[in-house]
Design a protein around this motif. Structure first.
Motif, short mmCIF file in Angstrom:
data_model
loop_
_atom_site.label_atom_id
_atom_site.label_comp_id
_atom_site.label_asym_id
_atom_site.label_seq_id
_atom_site.Cartn_x
_atom_site.Cartn_y
_atom_site.Cartn_z
N VAL A 184 1.00 -1.25 0.15
CA VAL A 184 0.01 -0.01 0.29
C VAL A 184 1.00 1.33 0.05
O VAL A 184 0.60 2.43 -0.62
N ILE A 185 1.88 1.20 0.77
CA ILE A 185 2.83 2.44 1.04
C ILE A 185 3.45 2.57 -0.45
O ILE A 185 3.69 3.79 -0.74
N HIS A 186 3.86 1.57 -1.06
CA HIS A 186 4.81 1.47 -1.91
C HIS A 186 3.94 2.13 -3.23
O HIS A 186 4.70 2.81 -3.94
N TYR A 187 2.79 1.85 -3.42
CA TYR A 187 2.08 2.35 -4.38
C TYR A 187 1.26 3.72 -4.32
O TYR A 187 1.34 4.43 -5.17
N ARG A 188 0.91 3.71 -2.98
CA ARG A 188 0.51 5.01 -2.74
C ARG A 188 1.39 6.24 -2.61
O ARG A 188 1.02 7.39 -3.19
N TYR A 189 2.36 5.95 -2.57
CA TYR A 189 3.53 7.24 -2.44
C TYR A 189 4.51 7.12 -3.75
O TYR A 189 5.62 7.72 -3.88
N ASN A 190 4.05 6.16 -4.62
CA ASN A 190 4.70 5.96 -5.83
C ASN A 190 6.10 5.59 -5.86
O ASN A 190 6.96 6.26 -6.63
N PHE A 191 6.55 4.67 -5.03
CA PHE A 191 8.09 4.31 -4.92
C PHE A 191 8.25 3.62 -6.35
O PHE A 191 9.68 3.53 -6.43
N ALA A 192 7.36 3.25 -6.90
CA ALA A 192 7.95 2.53 -8.49
C ALA A 192 8.11 3.47 -9.59
O ALA A 192 8.32 3.20 -10.66
N TYR A 193 7.92 4.88 -9.28
CA TYR A 193 8.04 6.00 -10.29
C TYR A 193 6.94 5.69 -11.33
O TYR A 193 7.57 5.93 -12.56
N ASP A 194 5.90 5.19 -10.86
CA ASP A 194 4.92 5.25 -12.16
C ASP A 194 4.39 6.54 -12.79
O ASP A 194 4.59 7.46 -12.13
N VAL A 195 3.34 6.21 -13.78
CA VAL A 195 3.01 7.66 -14.28
C VAL A 195 2.14 8.24 -13.03
O VAL A 195 2.25 9.63 -12.98
N HIS A 196 1.45 7.63 -12.33
CA HIS A 196 0.77 8.37 -11.04
C HIS A 196 0.88 7.38 -9.94
O HIS A 196 0.88 6.03 -10.04
N ALA A 197 0.69 7.89 -8.71
CA ALA A 197 0.41 7.23 -7.71
C ALA A 197 -0.75 6.48 -7.48
O ALA A 197 -2.08 7.23 -8.07
N LYS A 198 -1.05 5.19 -7.14
CA LYS A 198 -2.32 4.58 -7.42
C LYS A 198 -3.19 5.16 -6.30
O LYS A 198 -3.14 5.48 -5.28
N THR A 199 -4.60 5.09 -6.62
CA THR A 199 -5.73 5.59 -5.96
C THR A 199 -6.14 4.47 -4.91
O THR A 199 -5.94 3.31 -5.09
N LEU A 200 -7.00 4.91 -3.71
CA LEU A 200 -7.53 3.85 -3.01
C LEU A 200 -8.08 2.64 -3.79
O LEU A 200 -8.22 1.44 -3.30
N ARG A 201 -9.19 3.10 -4.56
CA ARG A 201 -9.94 2.26 -5.51
C ARG A 201 -9.14 1.57 -6.27
O ARG A 201 -9.37 -0.02 -6.58
N GLU A 202 -8.07 1.85 -6.99
CA GLU A 202 -7.19 1.17 -7.85
C GLU A 202 -6.52 0.08 -6.81
O GLU A 202 -6.18 -1.32 -7.20
N LEU A 203 -6.02 0.32 -5.76
CA LEU A 203 -5.41 -0.67 -4.82
C LEU A 203 -6.33 -1.56 -4.20
O LEU A 203 -5.91 -2.95 -4.24
N ASN B 288 -8.75 -2.68 -5.55
CA ASN B 288 -9.04 -3.99 -6.77
C ASN B 288 -7.77 -4.92 -6.92
O ASN B 288 -7.91 -6.08 -7.22
N ASP B 289 -6.60 -4.23 -6.68
CA ASP B 289 -5.33 -4.94 -6.90
C ASP B 289 -5.38 -6.08 -5.53
O ASP B 289 -5.07 -7.33 -5.55
N LEU B 290 -5.66 -5.54 -4.32
CA LEU B 290 -5.56 -6.23 -3.06
C LEU B 290 -7.01 -7.16 -2.85
O LEU B 290 -6.87 -8.08 -1.97
N GLY B 291 -8.09 -6.83 -3.45
CA GLY B 291 -9.23 -7.63 -3.29
C GLY B 291 -9.81 -7.30 -2.03
O GLY B 291 -10.52 -8.04 -1.50
N VAL B 292 -9.74 -5.94 -1.66
CA VAL B 292 -10.62 -5.64 -0.55
C VAL B 292 -10.96 -3.99 -0.73
O VAL B 292 -10.93 -3.56 -1.99
N SER B 293 -12.00 -3.53 0.22
CA SER B 293 -12.54 -2.32 -0.06
C SER B 293 -11.56 -1.16 0.01
O SER B 293 -10.46 -1.30 0.65
N ALA B 294 -11.96 0.00 -0.47
CA ALA B 294 -11.21 1.09 -0.48
C ALA B 294 -10.94 1.88 0.92
O ALA B 294 -9.84 2.25 1.16
N GLU B 295 -11.81 1.53 1.83
CA GLU B 295 -11.59 2.05 3.17
C GLU B 295 -10.71 1.23 3.94
O GLU B 295 -10.06 1.58 4.88
N THR B 296 -10.87 -0.28 3.65
CA THR B 296 -9.81 -1.13 4.25
C THR B 296 -8.34 -0.69 3.58
O THR B 296 -7.48 -0.66 4.55
N VAL B 297 -8.10 -0.33 2.60
CA VAL B 297 -6.79 0.31 2.04
C VAL B 297 -6.40 1.43 2.91
O VAL B 297 -5.30 1.84 3.30
#
Length: 275
Positions: free
Chosen positions: A218-237, A239-248
């Motif tokens: 979560v921290i890795h993608y929320r703060y864009n440690f991978a230097y992607d085009v943009h930091a992932k949103t709660l909803r995108e994460l 979907n990736d982790l299979g949990v709700s946005a509030e859980t993320v």
């Protein structure tokens, strides 16, 4: 050259106007008649060509000058008024001359400036040169401002745009084995900065290792440690982790708390390099 000759032939079909016709067109322009303004411009296109030929160094350059002059001609036609008691060609000549000179100055300059600032810079330079010739000393900003009837702030501002240039291949030593380019520092690589950046990333990576796997992701993608085009949103994460946005969101809060706690418990000496 063919373009120039073709253009001259085309504009010759527009008849010249007498003074009474210009006054009539001016009155119609005042009432918002667009066709009258167009006719006034078309009938004076030959004036632009005659002025451009005086400044053009080649037939290729003359078409560029004609284009600038035509823009000036349209501006003059929009502002011309019959109450000026002068022929339109006399009034438009100053506009055409100003636009063409501005164009020529912009081509000569190594660094292009906005025309108002470029004009003021030339006036300041000319005034300073004349002052030195008359008095033998450099004028102050206050004296230049007084001569040009502008504010001191305007003079200081335009002087900041003054520049000189030289070739990077010019010799800078008596032996002729060093050029200006050789003396310029290489700012593309800074070993100290690279070292600090590498150690800072290592410290951050060590802090992330104290987190559980999902919180670390979560921290890795929320703060864009991978230097992607943009930091992932709660909803995108979510979907990736299979949990709700509030859980993320809760996982992110917990992860930040863990990192703060880990920082507080680590020896201060470990962060000297990162700072």
């Amino acid at each position: 050259m063919e373009m120039y000759e073709s253009y001259v032939k085309q504009i010759q079909r527009y008849p010249l106007l007498d003074y009474e016709q210009e006054i009539e067109l001016s009155k119609r322009i005042e009432q918002g008649d667009v066709s009258a303004c167009q006719k006034l411009v078309q009938s004076n296109l030959r004036l632009v060509v005659s002025v451009a030929k005086k400044f053009a160094s080649s037939r290729d350059c003359v078409m560029d000058l004609i284009q600038e002059g035509n823009v000036a001609l349209m501006a003059a036609a929009a502002k011309y008024h019959y109450s000026f008691n002068t022929r339109f060609s006399t009034y438009a000549y100053t506009w055409i001359l100003q636009y063409m000179l501005r164009y020529l100055n912009s081509r000569v300059a190594m660094i292009s400036l906005p025309h108002r600032k470029d004009e003021l810079l030339r006036r300041v330079t000319s005034t300073r040169r004349e002052f030195v010739l008359k008095t033998g000393s450099e004028p102050t900003v206050s004296e230049i401002a007084s001569c040009l009837n502008v504010t001191e702030g305007a003079v200081r501002n335009v002087l900041s745009y003054e520049y000189t240039f030289t070739s990077l291949d010019i010799d800078c030593s008596e032996e002729g084995n060093a050029t200006m380019g050789d003396l310029l520092p290489d700012s593309t690589y800074d070993p100290e900065r690279e070292y600090i950046s590498r150690e800072s990333k290592k410290n951050v990576s060590d802090l992330l290792n104290v987190l559980p796997e999902k919180e670390r992701l979560v921290i890795h993608y929320r703060y864009n440690f991978a230097y992607d085009v943009h930091a992932k949103t709660l909803r995108e994460l979510s979907n990736d982790l299979g949990v709700s946005a509030e859980t993320v969101r809760q996982m992110e809060i917990r992860a930040v708390r863990r990192i703060k706690k880990a920082v507080a418990t680590r020896p201060v000496e470990e962060f000297f390099i990162a700072c």
